[in-house]
Every structure is written in structure tokens, then in C-alpha cells.
Design an enzyme around this catalytic site. Structure first.
Site, PDB file in Angstrom:
ATOM      1  N   PHE A 127       0.851  -1.193   0.000  1.00 19.21           N
ATOM      2  CA  PHE A 127       0.000   0.000   0.000  1.00 19.21           C
ATOM      3  C   PHE A 127       0.885   1.240   0.000  1.00 19.21           C
ATOM      4  O   PHE A 127       1.864   1.311   0.751  1.00 19.21           O
ATOM      5  CB  PHE A 127      -0.926   0.006   1.219  1.00 19.21           C
ATOM      6  CG  PHE A 127      -1.964   1.086   1.124  1.00 19.21           C
ATOM      7  CD1 PHE A 127      -3.022   0.975   0.240  1.00 19.21           C
ATOM      8  CD2 PHE A 127      -1.858   2.236   1.885  1.00 19.21           C
ATOM      9  CE1 PHE A 127      -3.979   1.980   0.123  1.00 19.21           C
ATOM     10  CE2 PHE A 127      -2.805   3.253   1.771  1.00 19.21           C
ATOM     11  CZ  PHE A 127      -3.860   3.121   0.888  1.00 19.21           C
ATOM     12  N   TYR A 223     -11.460   2.325  10.212  1.00 18.85           N
ATOM     13  CA  TYR A 223     -12.639   2.646   9.411  1.00 18.85           C
ATOM     14  C   TYR A 223     -13.038   1.567   8.419  1.00 18.85           C
ATOM     15  O   TYR A 223     -14.027   1.726   7.709  1.00 18.85           O
ATOM     16  CB  TYR A 223     -12.446   3.968   8.670  1.00 18.85           C
ATOM     17  CG  TYR A 223     -11.161   4.116   7.889  1.00 18.85           C
ATOM     18  CD1 TYR A 223     -11.013   3.537   6.644  1.00 18.85           C
ATOM     19  CD2 TYR A 223     -10.099   4.845   8.403  1.00 18.85           C
ATOM     20  CE1 TYR A 223      -9.844   3.675   5.927  1.00 18.85           C
ATOM     21  CE2 TYR A 223      -8.921   4.988   7.699  1.00 18.85           C
ATOM     22  CZ  TYR A 223      -8.795   4.404   6.456  1.00 18.85           C
ATOM     23  OH  TYR A 223      -7.619   4.539   5.754  1.00 18.85           O
ATOM     24  N   LYS A 224     -12.331   0.463   8.364  1.00 20.02           N
ATOM     25  CA  LYS A 224     -12.696  -0.607   7.444  1.00 20.02           C
ATOM     26  C   LYS A 224     -13.580  -1.620   8.183  1.00 20.02           C
ATOM     27  O   LYS A 224     -14.729  -1.348   8.479  1.00 20.02           O
ATOM     28  CB  LYS A 224     -11.442  -1.257   6.856  1.00 20.02           C
ATOM     29  CG  LYS A 224     -10.547  -0.292   6.070  1.00 20.02           C
ATOM     30  CD  LYS A 224      -9.361  -0.994   5.474  1.00 20.02           C
ATOM     31  CE  LYS A 224      -8.343  -0.049   4.873  1.00 20.02           C
ATOM     32  NZ  LYS A 224      -8.856   0.765   3.760  1.00 20.02           N
ATOM     33  N   ARG A 372     -12.497  -4.248  -6.934  1.00 17.59           N
ATOM     34  CA  ARG A 372     -12.325  -4.890  -5.629  1.00 17.59           C
ATOM     35  C   ARG A 372     -13.674  -4.979  -4.918  1.00 17.59           C
ATOM     36  O   ARG A 372     -14.404  -3.997  -4.829  1.00 17.59           O
ATOM     37  CB  ARG A 372     -11.327  -4.067  -4.795  1.00 17.59           C
ATOM     38  CG  ARG A 372     -10.786  -4.763  -3.587  1.00 17.59           C
ATOM     39  CD  ARG A 372      -9.689  -3.931  -2.925  1.00 17.59           C
ATOM     40  NE  ARG A 372     -10.213  -2.683  -2.387  1.00 17.59           N
ATOM     41  CZ  ARG A 372      -9.561  -1.912  -1.515  1.00 17.59           C
ATOM     42  NH1 ARG A 372      -8.351  -2.247  -1.125  1.00 17.59           N
ATOM     43  NH2 ARG A 372     -10.099  -0.808  -1.063  1.00 17.59           N
TER      44      ARG A 372
END
Length: 413
Positions: A127, A223-224, A372
Site C-alpha cells: 500500500f 474505518y474498514k 475490488r
């Protein structure tokens, strides 16, 4: 390949031990939300919690709420709750800042424990913020620290006496490939290398055992899969055995041994609190705690089992219904090596995703060509997998993606 009928999928949903959690989220009727791996859905309890924090704790309690409402203890309190999801013990996880900032803290703390080594190692295609933070540290070091990013399959072979820290993401953000944390950490330790694990696509999605794996440091976002809301505070894990010696470069006042002594010179807190920096973001912490509390009610074994089942069903349906339409599965086909999202490459991936969003199917796109789809077991159903694939198929059959407005790249993809 025989794909289960919608009735068969509905029967699986009726027997789902996690089905009660769906009603705990605010999801509009008809929405197929397969992007919880990017931003989790809103827990219904969050709005009332935020309102109470604002109107009662802040509005009435004002500054006394730092103590009376335990605002000051929230980073450690919520960190201890997250620790239970990660195979860590109380006092090894604290909530603070963003994933990027916590990466900086963890990397510099690890470097402080390996003063004779100069390389931070990672994989190409990690990432971007992971790589960027590595590069920033190297640039600031004036040449003392070097960054190396090698092919994903060459990482373990590159471990050497000059490597101080290995930074890897357990579940890769694009492909969903899941690494064996224990095996990788063991290999790193055999060469004297410390590990920093990015758990942004792991926490709340797959079983994690940081202590069982012997991990040194880890970070992740709120937050995921933890459903803490947009920009939710992140977390950092530091193994108890390192806390007395590891000192992060970001020596903020909340990481001081006695913040309210207001001393001129920095003295790090004795434990995980030294990885705090600035004043805790109380509103963000309140929202995050709702998501974490909800996640903590679920059995992670059941979460993982359903994640695998959803992923298998999605892949089977794509194989059967979208064959010959230009999709290439880039996630591991073996569910044991796959996290909780499934990714496909397609030459018109961006346009297809925009057309899907217009029809109520929300996933996301990652350049250059990746669609995704997140599998969030607390609120997704088996029938949603079949319905999502039918939307994708129809978009391709009718070429509904081939419109000028779907080619215009948005600021967020």
C-alpha cells in the site's frame, strides 16, 4: 461448475449464525455494499453515541469530561478491546492518530532497537502509504537509512544482516493475498530482523494472533472492518517485550510519562502510552468504540468461516456467469490464502465499477485495472453475492459501462 440457486443461498442466510448483526447497521434497502473493506457501514448505535458525546459530555460536562467521561482513558480502553481481536494482551494496543502516523512511530521505534542496521525492507506494490513513510524516514535520515522494496516472493530471501525492519501487509490491499504471519515473522527473527505488520485489511476481517506469531509491531485503521467511520483513529501494537526500550521519534505530550506535569524535557511513558502523540480525537474515538464493541460480540471463527463462504460463492458465480467477459481473478483462488475481499482485473474496470454504483452495487476500483469487492460477514448475505454478480453480468452484456460519464475519473475511486 454448479452455482447454488438463490433459494439455496437464502437458506444459507437463514442458518447464518451472524445474521443478527445485519440489523445493527444502517443499510438502505436494495443496496449491495461490497466496499466495507474500504469504509465500513454505519452501526446504528453510533449516531446516538456521537450525539451523547457532543450534547451531554461536551455540551454539559465541558472540560470535566476528560475525567468524568473518561475521554483521557479512551485510547487505552479501546486499544485493549481491539487487542482481543488481534491476539494481543491488554496494554499492547493503543488507539491514536492515523495509520500513516502510526507506521512512522512503529518503524522509527523498531529502528531504535536495531541501531547497527540500515535497511527497511518491504515488497513492491505494498500500500502506498507504507512505502511513502519508509521513503520519508530514509530521506530524513540523510542517507543512514535505506529503503528496499523487492518482488513479493523475494522478500524472505532478501532478509540479511543489514535489514533492521521488515514492513509487510498481512492481507494485501489489492489482491487480498494473505501472508502467513507466524512463518514470515519466524524467518525475520532468524536473521535478527524486526517486523511491522499492517493489519488494515485484517483487523475484524480475519483471525489475527500477534502474540502467537511473535510479532514485534503492528498498525491498522479503524474505518474498514472495525466500522469506526470515515477517518476513524487508527491503532498501533507494540509487543510488551519491546515497550521499555522502543522509543518512537514522535515524542508528543500525551506520550510523556506525566503529560500534565508540563515538564520541558520529554520522558516517555512506561508502557504503550508512549506511542500516543497529540490530544486524543474524542469524537472519532466515540464512533470507533461503537464499531469495535459490535465487532467484539462476534465470534472470529464464525466471521472467517462466513468470509470464506461468501468469497467462494462470489468466485463461483463469476466463473459461471461472467466467463469470457474479460475478467481475470487476481486474488488467490485458494481461500486459505485470501483475506476478506476478492479482486478482478478488467480492461474497463473503472467504467464497470461506475456503472455498478449507478445500479446500487458499490465496490471500488484500484489502479490500473482492479475491481475490488469487500466481503464483510457481519452485514453481507449469501444472496448478495449472487445478486452482485448478476449486476456485473448485465452491465457487461448490455455494455452499460460504455458511457462518457463513466470514463471521467473521480477524485476518490
Amino acid at each position: 461448475m454448479t452455482v447454488p440457486t438463490r433459494d439455496a443461498a437464502a437458506a444459507l442466510d437463514a442458518a447464518d449464525p451472524l445474521r443478527r448483526f445485519r440489523d445493527a447497521f444502517a443499510l438502505r434497502e436494495g443496496l449491495l455494499y461490497l466496499d466495507g473493506n474500504s469504509l465500513g457501514a454505519l452501526p446504528r448505535a453510533t449516531a446516538a453515541r456521537i450525539a451523547d458525546t457532543v450534547t451531554r459530555e461536551w455540551g454539559e460536562g465541558l472540560i470535566t469530561s476528560w475525567v468524568d467521561a473518561d475521554w483521557v482513558g479512551a485510547p487505552r480502553r479501546i486499544g485493549d478491546k481491539i487487542a482481543r481481536l488481534l491476539g494481543a494482551t491488554p496494554g499492547e494496543v493503543i488507539v491514536a492518530d492515523s495509520t500513516s502516523v502510526n507506521l512512522f512511530k512503529a518503524l522509527t521505534a523498531a529502528l531504535s532497537l536495531r541501531p547497527g542496521r540500515s535497511v527497511i525492507l518491504s515488497e513492491r506494490g505494498n500500500f502506498p502509504t507504507d512505502l511513502y513513510m519508509m521513503q520519508g524516514i530514509a530521506a530524513f535520515s540523510g542517507g543512514r537509512i535505506r529503503v528496499e522494496a523487492v518482488d513479493a516472493d523475494a522478500v524472505l530471501d532478501r532478509l540479511g544482516d543489514d535489514v533492521a525492519v521488515l514492513l509487510l501487509t498481512q492481507v494485501h490491499y489489492k489482491s487480498g493475498r494473505m501472508r502467513d504471519m507466524a512463518a514470515v515473522t519466524r524467518r525475520a527473527h532468524e536473521r535478527g530482523v524486526l517486523t511491522v505488520w499492517d493489519l488494515s485489511h485484517s483487523a475484524g476481517a480475519v483471525p489475527v494472533d500477534l502474540n502467537g506469531a511473535g510479532a514485534d509491531f503492528a498498525v491498522g485503521c479503524g474505518y474498514k472492518f472495525l466500522n469506526g467511520g470515515p477517518g476513524a483513529p487508527a491503532f498501533v501494537y507494540v509487543a510488551a517485550r519491546h515497550q521499555g526500550a522502543a522509543v518512537p521519534v514522535l515524542s508528543g505530550w500525551f506520550g510523556h510519562a506525566a503529560p500534565f506535569a508540563f515538564e520541558d524535557d520529554y520522558r516517555p511513558a512506561a508502557g504503550i502510552e508512549r506511542f500516543l502523540c497529540g490530544t486524543p480525537p474524542v469524537l472519532g474515538l466515540a464512533a470507533l468504540e461503537c464499531g469495535v464493541d459490535l465487532m467484539a460480540q462476534a465470534d472470529m471463527g464464525e466471521v472467517r468461516a462466513k468470509s470464506v463462504a461468501l468469497g467462494e460463492l462470489f468466485v463461483q458465480a463469476m466463473d459461471a456467469r461472467c466467463a469470457g467477459m474479460g475478467f481475470t481473478l487476481v486474488s488467490p483462488r485458494d481461500a486459505r490464502s485470501r483475506g476478506s475481499h476478492v479482486s478482478y482485473a478488467h480492461a474497463h474496470g473503472y467504467e464497470i465499477m461506475q456503472a455498478a454504483k449507478a445500479r446500487g452495487l458499490i465496490g471500488d476500483f484500484r489502479a490500473p485495472d482492479i475491481l475490488r469487492f469487500g466481503l464483510t460477514p457481519l452485514y453481507l448475505r449469501h444472496v448478495d453475492m449472487l445478486d452482485a454478480v448478476e449486476v456485473i453480468r448485465d452491465i457487461c452484456v448490455t455494455r452499460a459501462w460504455d458511457r462518457p460519464e463513466y470514463r471521467e475519473r473521480a477524485a476518490v475511486t
